[in-house]
Scaffold this motif. Sequence first.
Motif, PDB file in Angstrom:
ATOM      1  N   PRO A 188       0.829  -1.213   0.000  1.00 18.17           N
ATOM      2  CA  PRO A 188       0.000   0.000   0.000  1.00 18.17           C
ATOM      3  C   PRO A 188       0.859   1.256   0.000  1.00 18.17           C
ATOM      4  CG  PRO A 188      -0.695  -1.558   1.694  1.00 18.17           C
ATOM      5  CD  PRO A 188       0.620  -2.040   1.202  1.00 18.17           C
ATOM      6  N   VAL A 189       0.503   2.188  -0.884  1.00 15.53           N
ATOM      7  CA  VAL A 189       1.149   3.508  -0.936  1.00 15.53           C
ATOM      8  C   VAL A 189       0.016   4.531  -1.013  1.00 15.53           C
ATOM      9  CG1 VAL A 189       2.783   5.008  -2.119  1.00 15.53           C
ATOM     10  CG2 VAL A 189       3.133   2.524  -2.137  1.00 15.53           C
ATOM     11  N   GLY A 190      -0.482   4.966   0.133  1.00 16.26           N
ATOM     12  CA  GLY A 190      -1.648   5.832   0.150  1.00 16.26           C
ATOM     13  C   GLY A 190      -2.851   5.096  -0.399  1.00 16.26           C
ATOM     14  N   THR A 191      -3.504   5.691  -1.394  1.00 15.29           N
ATOM     15  CA  THR A 191      -4.649   5.038  -2.038  1.00 15.29           C
ATOM     16  C   THR A 191      -4.220   4.179  -3.227  1.00 15.29           C
ATOM     17  OG1 THR A 191      -5.027   6.975  -3.450  1.00 15.29           O
ATOM     18  CG2 THR A 191      -6.208   6.889  -1.343  1.00 15.29           C
ATOM     19  N   PHE A 192      -2.907   4.013  -3.409  1.00 13.77           N
ATOM     20  CA  PHE A 192      -2.369   3.208  -4.495  1.00 13.77           C
ATOM     21  C   PHE A 192      -1.813   1.899  -3.934  1.00 13.77           C
ATOM     22  CE2 PHE A 192      -2.462   7.408  -6.204  1.00 13.77           C
ATOM     23  CZ  PHE A 192      -2.626   7.273  -7.577  1.00 13.77           C
ATOM     24  N   MET A 193      -1.586   0.953  -4.874  1.00 11.73           N
ATOM     25  CA  MET A 193      -0.884  -0.282  -4.547  1.00 11.73           C
ATOM     26  C   MET A 193       0.329  -0.386  -5.448  1.00 11.73           C
ATOM     27  SD  MET A 193      -2.389  -1.840  -2.049  1.00 11.73           S
ATOM     28  CE  MET A 193      -1.687  -3.483  -2.165  1.00 11.73           C
ATOM     29  N   ALA A 194       1.481  -0.670  -4.852  1.00 14.24           N
ATOM     30  CA  ALA A 194       2.715  -0.866  -5.609  1.00 14.24           C
ATOM     31  C   ALA A 194       2.996  -2.359  -5.721  1.00 14.24           C
ATOM     32  CB  ALA A 194       3.873  -0.153  -4.932  1.00 14.24           C
ATOM     33  N   TYR A 195       3.409  -2.793  -6.928  1.00 16.79           N
ATOM     34  CA  TYR A 195       3.695  -4.206  -7.184  1.00 16.79           C
ATOM     35  C   TYR A 195       5.116  -4.357  -7.713  1.00 16.79           C
ATOM     36  CZ  TYR A 195      -1.364  -4.736  -6.766  1.00 16.79           C
ATOM     37  OH  TYR A 195      -2.652  -4.720  -6.304  1.00 16.79           O
ATOM     38  N   PRO A 196       6.091  -4.639  -6.841  1.00 17.28           N
ATOM     39  CA  PRO A 196       7.454  -4.880  -7.308  1.00 17.28           C
ATOM     40  C   PRO A 196       7.596  -6.302  -7.858  1.00 17.28           C
ATOM     41  CG  PRO A 196       7.383  -4.968  -4.924  1.00 17.28           C
ATOM     42  CD  PRO A 196       6.003  -4.591  -5.380  1.00 17.28           C
ATOM     43  N   ARG A 197       8.474  -6.459  -8.860  1.00 17.02           N
ATOM     44  CA  ARG A 197       8.635  -7.757  -9.514  1.00 17.02           C
ATOM     45  C   ARG A 197      10.048  -7.870 -10.074  1.00 17.02           C
ATOM     46  NH1 ARG A 197       7.557 -10.280 -14.673  1.00 17.02           N
ATOM     47  NH2 ARG A 197       6.299 -12.190 -14.475  1.00 17.02           N
ATOM     48  N   LEU A 198      10.627  -9.051  -9.972  1.00 14.87           N
ATOM     49  CA  LEU A 198      11.956  -9.304 -10.541  1.00 14.87           C
ATOM     50  C   LEU A 198      11.942 -10.650 -11.231  1.00 14.87           C
ATOM     51  CD1 LEU A 198      14.953  -8.576 -10.923  1.00 14.87           C
ATOM     52  CD2 LEU A 198      15.404  -9.729  -8.745  1.00 14.87           C
ATOM     53  N   GLN A 199      12.343 -10.644 -12.500  1.00 11.36           N
ATOM     54  CA  GLN A 199      12.431 -11.890 -13.267  1.00 11.36           C
ATOM     55  C   GLN A 199      13.872 -12.108 -13.710  1.00 11.36           C
ATOM     56  OE1 GLN A 199       9.461 -12.512 -16.345  1.00 11.36           O
ATOM     57  NE2 GLN A 199      10.891 -13.641 -17.630  1.00 11.36           N
ATOM     58  N   ALA A 200      14.360 -13.338 -13.525  1.00 13.67           N
ATOM     59  CA  ALA A 200      15.710 -13.714 -13.955  1.00 13.67           C
ATOM     60  C   ALA A 200      15.595 -14.839 -14.976  1.00 13.67           C
ATOM     61  CB  ALA A 200      16.544 -14.153 -12.759  1.00 13.67           C
ATOM     62  N   ASP A 201      16.158 -14.631 -16.170  1.00 13.19           N
ATOM     63  CA  ASP A 201      16.102 -15.613 -17.250  1.00 13.19           C
ATOM     64  C   ASP A 201      17.491 -16.178 -17.528  1.00 13.19           C
ATOM     65  OD1 ASP A 201      13.476 -14.791 -17.484  1.00 13.19           O
ATOM     66  OD2 ASP A 201      13.853 -13.524 -19.235  1.00 13.19           O
ATOM     67  N   ALA A 202      17.550 -17.457 -17.817  1.00 13.62           N
ATOM     68  CA  ALA A 202      18.736 -18.102 -18.364  1.00 13.62           C
ATOM     69  C   ALA A 202      18.333 -18.710 -19.699  1.00 13.62           C
ATOM     70  CB  ALA A 202      19.275 -19.169 -17.416  1.00 13.62           C
ATOM     71  N   GLU A 203      18.965 -18.256 -20.779  1.00 10.79           N
ATOM     72  CA  GLU A 203      18.547 -18.682 -22.125  1.00 10.79           C
ATOM     73  C   GLU A 203      19.741 -19.161 -22.922  1.00 10.79           C
ATOM     74  OE1 GLU A 203      17.627 -16.255 -26.095  1.00 10.79           O
ATOM     75  OE2 GLU A 203      16.090 -15.928 -24.571  1.00 10.79           O
ATOM     76  N   TYR A 204      19.518 -20.202 -23.709  1.00 16.44           N
ATOM     77  CA  TYR A 204      20.505 -20.603 -24.711  1.00 16.44           C
ATOM     78  C   TYR A 204      19.938 -20.324 -26.099  1.00 16.44           C
ATOM     79  CZ  TYR A 204      23.879 -23.058 -27.541  1.00 16.44           C
ATOM     80  OH  TYR A 204      24.841 -23.344 -28.490  1.00 16.44           O
ATOM     81  N   ASN A 205      20.700 -19.600 -26.911  1.00 15.86           N
ATOM     82  CA  ASN A 205      20.313 -19.241 -28.274  1.00 15.86           C
ATOM     83  C   ASN A 205      21.365 -19.826 -29.212  1.00 15.86           C
ATOM     84  OD1 ASN A 205      20.152 -17.827 -30.782  1.00 15.86           O
ATOM     85  ND2 ASN A 205      19.062 -16.137 -29.791  1.00 15.86           N
ATOM     86  N   ASP A 206      20.951 -20.667 -30.174  1.00 18.37           N
ATOM     87  CA  ASP A 206      21.927 -21.357 -31.028  1.00 18.37           C
ATOM     88  C   ASP A 206      22.341 -20.559 -32.262  1.00 18.37           C
ATOM     89  OD1 ASP A 206      19.743 -21.575 -32.704  1.00 18.37           O
ATOM     90  OD2 ASP A 206      19.863 -23.755 -32.953  1.00 18.37           O
ATOM     91  N   ASN A 207      21.790 -19.333 -32.437  1.00 17.30           N
ATOM     92  CA  ASN A 207      22.153 -18.512 -33.597  1.00 17.30           C
ATOM     93  C   ASN A 207      21.938 -17.046 -33.236  1.00 17.30           C
ATOM     94  OD1 ASN A 207      22.748 -17.480 -36.120  1.00 17.30           O
ATOM     95  ND2 ASN A 207      21.055 -18.499 -37.194  1.00 17.30           N
ATOM     96  N   ILE A 208      22.788 -16.507 -32.384  1.00 21.04           N
ATOM     97  CA  ILE A 208      22.547 -15.182 -31.818  1.00 21.04           C
ATOM     98  C   ILE A 208      22.640 -14.067 -32.863  1.00 21.04           C
ATOM     99  CG2 ILE A 208      23.280 -15.879 -29.512  1.00 21.04           C
ATOM    100  CD1 ILE A 208      25.941 -14.463 -30.074  1.00 21.04           C
TER     101      ILE A 208
END
Length: 413
Positions: free
Chosen positions: A42-62
């Motif tokens: 809660p931030v006053g009359t607002f709601m804050a939504y923090p988020r963190l995404q971590a990706d590990a990817e293999y690409n065979d033709n970058i």
Amino acid sequence: MAQSTTGSLAQAQSQSGDLFARDRVVAVRDRPRPDYEALGVPVGTFMAYPRLQADAEYNDNIFAVSNGADGDWIVRLKPEISLESGWSRHALAAYARATISRYQDFDGENSEDYGFGATGRLDATRGSNVAAGVDYARLTEPRTSSNAPASTREPISYDMSSAYLAGTRSSGRVKLSARADSRVYDYKDGVTLGGTIVDQDNRDRTVSSLTGRGDYAVSPDTAVFVQLTGNSRDYDTATSALLPARDSEGYEALVGANFEVGALSRGEIAVGYISQSFDEAAYDEISGFGARAQLEWFPTQLTTVTTTASRTIEDAGIAGTGGYLSSAVGVQVDHELMRNVLLNANLTLAKDQYEGIDRDDDRLTASVGATYLLNRVVGISVAASHFEQSSTGRGGGSDFDVNRLSVSLVAQY
């Protein structure tokens, strides 16, 4: 006794308050999952939504090349925070996000993208509202883009600023809406391995559009509409000393229907005519059949099948042509295996037909994935995708394919 159409309309309006709502069924991806949704701060009359995404990817033709493909592992961090109002009327939201990509072997491909923006809606009356939004983003053009120049030392980056203003008014069987959009693109120059500057100023442009639409409800579940969009595409500079800028004006005129068939399916289909005329005679007019469609089918409550189709005119970043006709069809399947286990698969076919040069590009994208929601804070996703492009003609296109495997960890609050 059978109920009259007018009576059915009145009943539907009294139940939902909106004859144009198509919300009888909730798609798998949109279904509420109270035990797995972020609580927010809660931030006053607002709601804050923090988020963190971590990706590990293999690409065979970058580098998205035909021969001598190089593969690499990429780690991506995607922090994000959104802020949403909790008011009973009106709405205000803002966001900030970033994508930080790091390659294990080819650090020239590293990038830092970010963006932020805000949207708001003013509810004037029950059936009328005005909405607006602004966004700014620093982005990196993917190597697979048909407009990306080949052989640059690093991928091309660009700034995109956008804004829109929209209004809607519904009264009985009629809904009228209008929207104005503006997008400004500012591309950064590239550099070849030999140190030669690859000028990208010729791609800088401002795209403005104005859309008007009128819907008429012929029944509680079906509406027909007419939509007209005009656009202006203003380039900052010419493509070269011999080729003028690709300034143009165009329009899209569509007629269609918006519908819901019980709890089985819903969607919108529109067809019409599209045209883009260029200020300079060096570029031919592009025109023809236009279409936009999205259909959702619900074979069970746990499965959603979404089909999309479009035919539009897009800007080209290739010398000698002003643009191309882009046709695409796709299907996506989302399935809820368990309340916290979601499966998905996607297949998209697209064709780009360039005007003024001998080149057609065919693209295929296929992917499968799964998401496991451990709790309301942590989720894990895995995905595999295949992308391939085949180009015909003498216009400089290339044939290549790219395969990706990725694992994502998401933390939210």
